[in-house]
Design an enzyme around this catalytic site. Structure first.
Site, PDB file in Angstrom:
ATOM      1  N   HIS A 177       0.886  -1.169   0.000  1.00 43.95           N
ATOM      2  CA  HIS A 177       0.000   0.000   0.000  1.00 43.95           C
ATOM      3  C   HIS A 177       0.918   1.212   0.000  1.00 43.95           C
ATOM      4  O   HIS A 177       1.714   1.399   0.929  1.00 43.95           O
ATOM      5  CB  HIS A 177      -0.878  -0.040   1.251  1.00 43.95           C
ATOM      6  CG  HIS A 177      -1.667   1.216   1.489  1.00 43.95           C
ATOM      7  ND1 HIS A 177      -3.028   1.285   1.298  1.00 43.95           N
ATOM      8  CD2 HIS A 177      -1.301   2.456   1.919  1.00 43.95           C
ATOM      9  CE1 HIS A 177      -3.457   2.504   1.595  1.00 43.95           C
ATOM     10  NE2 HIS A 177      -2.423   3.227   1.982  1.00 43.95           N
ATOM     11  N   ASP A 303     -10.127  -4.273  -3.709  1.00 42.66           N
ATOM     12  CA  ASP A 303      -9.916  -3.766  -2.354  1.00 42.66           C
ATOM     13  C   ASP A 303     -11.241  -3.818  -1.596  1.00 42.66           C
ATOM     14  O   ASP A 303     -11.638  -2.865  -0.932  1.00 42.66           O
ATOM     15  CB  ASP A 303      -9.342  -2.353  -2.366  1.00 42.66           C
ATOM     16  CG  ASP A 303      -8.880  -1.893  -0.981  1.00 42.66           C
ATOM     17  OD1 ASP A 303      -8.823  -2.735  -0.065  1.00 42.66           O
ATOM     18  OD2 ASP A 303      -8.588  -0.692  -0.826  1.00 42.66           O
TER      19      ASP A 303
END
Length: 423
Positions: A177, A303
């Site tokens: 991330h 996600d």
């Protein structure tokens, strides 16, 4: 006992196949593809697209610890309803997936109640604390397919270097991330004209870009496979493109909301448009789209981040980041990429099935004879409207509520057995 899927349009990027044919399943595997085949059980697939089951590289199943949002049973059922037969589950659970016992527990639970294959991504650091590394050898042996601290980005470059060198020994992708939290701070949405206009604190694209640059450089230096999670920024796309040209072992994903929406969606303060990274401006949306089309971005993930209604029903600044996506990802991608002529259906299946399987090194993404019969059947002409009340997921925090879409999973098979049929 054999099963024959008859008369479908079979699309398999691994074989560059796009043809009307029959597919025979025996003992949970693809036994033959051709015309005029016979089987004990025959399923008429005329007018449907048959592809390898989709694989989502970025899913939050919330188990263990937050089962009120989602659990393995509901999350994999939502996956199956979207034509997804494999999900990579993120480690920011309670406790985090930083111990082989937890990996084995997830796999056991998935075997008992799962409607899709669950591939655990284990934590890079113990307790997601950006300090001591986890025992990656033991985690891989237990069944982990990748390592990531996901929403807890690795702040220290020294920790990232050791993690890359360690993970490379076991051929584990390092999923990152990309966010420098000293730059994004306490922001709620993209920093720009819209955030200024509506009075919300912004998260600048440089918070993503600076980590993408660092992570690409680390891949070049260590040779490790670095996978960029949910890319959203125009400059990040360009950085990844240039890193690949220099030979970096880098792959990348994005999500449907980043190539269909911009930060202007936040004008109404609807917290279902709050995610991290945030929706960016039109220039970034177009750059993400270009990255998908030219191969810079390898995969489309979701996600999938379920939250309870009581958590999202708050002021924008107090609501958690995240949206669900498993049940809409194919339809949104088909409607806005394939139906518009930007991408072929073969290319879409490649980015949602074949490439994800290759990135994490698991079976799937192929219909070659002998491969596991994880299969999705889509009606690409079916028009429908997104209704979160009909979701199999426990949560309804979607950005696509009320959207008219075209293309839908109507039948999903896992190891040749039906796990979902459109009701």
């Amino acid at each position: 006992m054999t099963k024959l899927l008859k008369g479908a349009r079979i699309i398999d990027p691994s074989q560059n196949m796009d043809a009307i044919a029959d597919l025979l399943i025996e003992d949970g595997k693809v036994a033959a593809i051709g015309e005029g085949l016979s089987g004990d059980e025959v399923v008429d697939c005329t007018g449907l697209v048959l592809s390898p089951g989709l694989i989502d590289l970025h899913v939050h199943l919330r188990e263990p610890g937050q089962e009120y949002k989602e659990d393995i049973e509901s999350g994999t059922m939502a996956a199956a309803a979207g034509g997804v037969t494999g999900v990579v589950c993120m480690p920011n659970t309670v406790p985090p997936i930083d111990d082989p016992v937890i990996v084995r527990g997830i796999l056991q639970r998935a075997a008992e109640v799962g409607k899709a294959r669950v591939y655990p991504a284990a934590a890079v650091t113990r307790n997601l604390q950006d300090e001591g590394l986890t025992d990656m050898a033991a985690l891989k042996q237990a069944g982990a397919v990748a390592v990531t601290d996901d929403a807890h980005p690795l702040a220290l470059a020294g920790v990232l270097r050791r993690a890359c060198e360690y993970a490379q020994m076991f051929k584990l992708p390092v999923m990152l991330h990309c966010e420098d939290k000293t730059l994004s701070g306490e922001g709620f949405m993209n920093e720009g004209y819209t955030s200024t206009e509506i009075g919300l604190k912004g998260m600048p694209t440089i918070a993503e870009d600076i980590h993408v640059s660092r992570n690409c450089t680390m891949s070049l230096y260590t040779g490790a496979h670095v996978h960029m999670l949910h890319v959203s920024s125009a400059f990040s796309v360009d950085l990844i493109r240039k890193a690949k040209a220099r030979g970096a072992n880098v792959t990348a994903e994005t999500c449907p909301h980043y190539f269909t929406l911009t930060d202007e969606a936040c004008v109404g303060y609807d917290t279902n448009f709050k995610m991290n990274p945030p929706l960016r401006d039109e220039a970034s949306r177009l750059a993400v789209l270009e990255g998908l089309l030219d191969g810079t971005i390898d995969a489309i993930s979701t996600d999938h981040a379920p939250h309870a209604k009581m958590e999202k029903d708050k002021e924008f600044g107090y609501a958690p980041f995240g949206v669900v996506g498993l049940e809409t990802s194919f339809a949104v991608s088909y409607t806005y990429l394939v139906k518009t002529g930007k991408m072929s259906l073969m290319e879409l299946i490649n980015k949602m099935s074949t490439m994800p399987a290759r990135i994490i090194g698991v079976p799937g993404g192929s219909l070659k004879v002998g491969c596991v019969a994880d299969i999705a059947l889509f009606d690409i002409n079916q028009e429908w409207t997104v209704d979160p009340d009909q979701f199999y997921s426990k949560s309804q925090n979607t950005t696509f509520k009320g959207w008219p879409l075209t293309g839908r999973a109507v039948h999903t098979l896992l190891g040749g057995e039906t796990v979902y049929q459109l009701r």
